[in-house]
Design a protein around this motif. Structure first.
Motif, short mmCIF file in Angstrom:
data_model
loop_
_atom_site.label_atom_id
_atom_site.label_comp_id
_atom_site.label_asym_id
_atom_site.label_seq_id
_atom_site.Cartn_x
_atom_site.Cartn_y
_atom_site.Cartn_z
N GLY A 235 -5.00 -14.49 -0.83
CA GLY A 235 -4.75 -13.85 0.46
C GLY A 235 -3.79 -12.69 0.42
O GLY A 235 -3.45 -12.13 1.48
N ALA A 236 -3.34 -12.27 -0.77
CA ALA A 236 -2.40 -11.15 -0.86
C ALA A 236 -3.02 -9.87 -0.31
O ALA A 236 -4.21 -9.60 -0.51
N ASP A 237 -2.20 -9.07 0.39
CA ASP A 237 -2.63 -7.74 0.78
C ASP A 237 -2.54 -6.77 -0.39
O ASP A 237 -3.37 -5.86 -0.52
N VAL A 238 -1.52 -6.96 -1.20
CA VAL A 238 -1.33 -6.14 -2.40
C VAL A 238 -1.06 -7.09 -3.56
O VAL A 238 -0.15 -7.92 -3.49
N LEU A 239 -1.84 -6.96 -4.61
CA LEU A 239 -1.60 -7.70 -5.85
C LEU A 239 -1.16 -6.69 -6.90
O LEU A 239 -1.83 -5.68 -7.12
N GLU A 271 -10.98 -11.36 -6.29
CA GLU A 271 -11.83 -11.87 -5.22
C GLU A 271 -11.09 -12.87 -4.33
O GLU A 271 -11.57 -13.22 -3.25
N THR A 272 -9.92 -13.34 -4.79
CA THR A 272 -9.17 -14.31 -4.00
C THR A 272 -8.13 -13.66 -3.08
O THR A 272 -7.55 -14.35 -2.25
N ILE A 273 -7.87 -12.36 -3.25
CA ILE A 273 -6.90 -11.71 -2.37
C ILE A 273 -7.59 -11.36 -1.05
O ILE A 273 -8.78 -11.61 -0.87
N ALA A 274 -6.85 -10.77 -0.11
CA ALA A 274 -7.41 -10.45 1.20
C ALA A 274 -8.64 -9.55 1.05
O ALA A 274 -8.73 -8.76 0.10
N PRO A 275 -9.61 -9.67 1.96
CA PRO A 275 -10.82 -8.84 1.86
C PRO A 275 -10.53 -7.35 1.77
O PRO A 275 -11.24 -6.62 1.07
N ASP A 276 -9.48 -6.88 2.46
CA ASP A 276 -9.11 -5.47 2.37
C ASP A 276 -7.90 -5.27 1.46
O ASP A 276 -7.24 -4.22 1.49
N GLY A 277 -7.60 -6.28 0.63
CA GLY A 277 -6.47 -6.20 -0.27
C GLY A 277 -6.71 -5.21 -1.41
O GLY A 277 -7.85 -4.84 -1.71
N ILE A 278 -5.62 -4.78 -2.05
CA ILE A 278 -5.71 -3.81 -3.14
C ILE A 278 -4.94 -4.31 -4.35
O ILE A 278 -4.04 -5.14 -4.25
N PHE A 279 -5.31 -3.76 -5.49
CA PHE A 279 -4.69 -4.09 -6.78
C PHE A 279 -3.97 -2.86 -7.31
O PHE A 279 -4.53 -1.76 -7.35
N LEU A 280 -2.71 -3.05 -7.73
CA LEU A 280 -1.90 -1.98 -8.29
C LEU A 280 -1.34 -2.40 -9.65
O LEU A 280 -1.04 -3.56 -9.89
#
Length: 329
Positions: A235-239, A271-280
């Protein structure tokens, strides 16, 4: 959400319409050297620069910045150098062989020399104490380009990227950092103080971030969670992740690889973070360790936008620190 604008939408700034520098002449050793209001001003300038509104403006004309490196760099060197050039100034790169901070000569002596030639110093060094010593003895601003404790310039680019996705009000957004509790983890905790994000640091046992940094942030009202539970990623917004083996830790490589097994960011984890989440990821990436190429190329990845934003965010920082200085000659 994006702050980018088409060329026809850009209203160019002029020397008379530039914002007032908010950190004039000050050191930037930590993100907490800024107030939330000053951070907002720097972020607004970074977005404006990325939109092209500063094109042709040269507010740092005649000024020079020394880039002092104890550690190798691609993004830090290139972006500070290009940034000074685009703002009308000049950068000079000094390697450890040329300077030898604390070995070839005392850090205090280096500071007293540089202050007589240049208008600012950016240091990418091993120890936070080295930057503090430079700041204690130099009469020009010292900027932290990386130390063992903090990486504040990187976080400016990171949060510019996050704002491009979610807007400027980030209160309550979940930023989850996974991996080594290093300088980046510490700086993410500092940014929670300034922005109101909920920051979770997920590390193996024994690799947590600096306890004093976390305790101080909580006392300031920040939402900071330290955990070893990988389920916190969900559910993270930013990972966010970083290398497991930083420069200078090569002797620990095998031990660290075993300790961090399972903490790798993969497309399946994204795929487990928020649907509109991003990876940095601040880069460089050690593929096969903290992440894999399929993650940095994933639709949720903003890794290369983040790298681009090093230029814009650091130009904004340089302007707000050096923008009122007058050339010495």
């Amino acid at each position: 959400m994006t702050t980018s604008a088409r060329p026809e939408q850009v209203t160019p700034l002029t020397p008379d319409t530039l914002p007032a520098p908010v950190m004039a002449g000050r050191d930037f050793l930590s993100n907490l050297d800024m107030t939330p209001q000053e951070l907002r001003a720097v972020m607004d300038t970074a977005h404006s620069m990325k939109r092209g509104e500063w094109r042709g403006v040269r507010p740092l004309s005649g000024l020079s910045l020394a880039l002092v490196f104890e550690k190798a760099s691609l993004r830090t060197r290139t972006t500070f150098d290009v940034g000074m050039y685009q703002l009308g100034g000049h950068a000079i790169t000094l390697s450890s062989q040329e300077v030898g901070l604390g070995t070839r000569e005392r850090v205090s002596d280096v500071a007293r020399n540089l202050e007589r030639w240049v208008d600012g110093v950016m240091g990418r060094v091993y120890l936070q104490g080295t930057l503090q010593e430079l700041a204690d003895h130099a009469g020009v601003p010292i900027i932290n380009g990386l130390s063992d404790m903090l990486h504040p310039a990187q976080l400016l680019a990171d949060y510019q990227t996050i704002e491009e996705e979610f807007g400027s009000d980030l209160r309550g957004k979940r930023v989850v950092y996974i991996g080594d509790g290093n300088n980046l983890a510490n700086s993410h905790i500092h940014m929670s103080v300034l922005t109101g994000t909920d920051v979770t640091i997920v590390t193996p046992v024994g690799y947590e971030p600096n306890g004093a940094v976390a305790l101080d942030a909580v006392r300031r009202g920040a939402s900071v969670t330290l955990t070893n539970d990988l389920a916190a990623v969900e559910g993270a917004d930013v990972l966010y992740t970083d290398v497991w083996i930083s420069m200078g830790m090569e002797a620990e490589a095998d031990i660290r690889r075993r300790a961090f097994r399972g903490y790798q960011v993969t497309p399946q984890m994204l795929e487990t973070i928020a649907p509109d989440g991003i990876f940095l990821h601040c880069l460089p990436a050690h593929y096969g360790e903290e992440t894999v190429p399929e993650a940095t190329e994933h639709p949720k990845s903003r890794v290369f936008d983040e790298a681009e934003n090093r230029l814009h965010a650091q130009k904004a920082l340089l302007y707000h620190v050096m923008g009122l200085m007058k050339p010495r000659w």
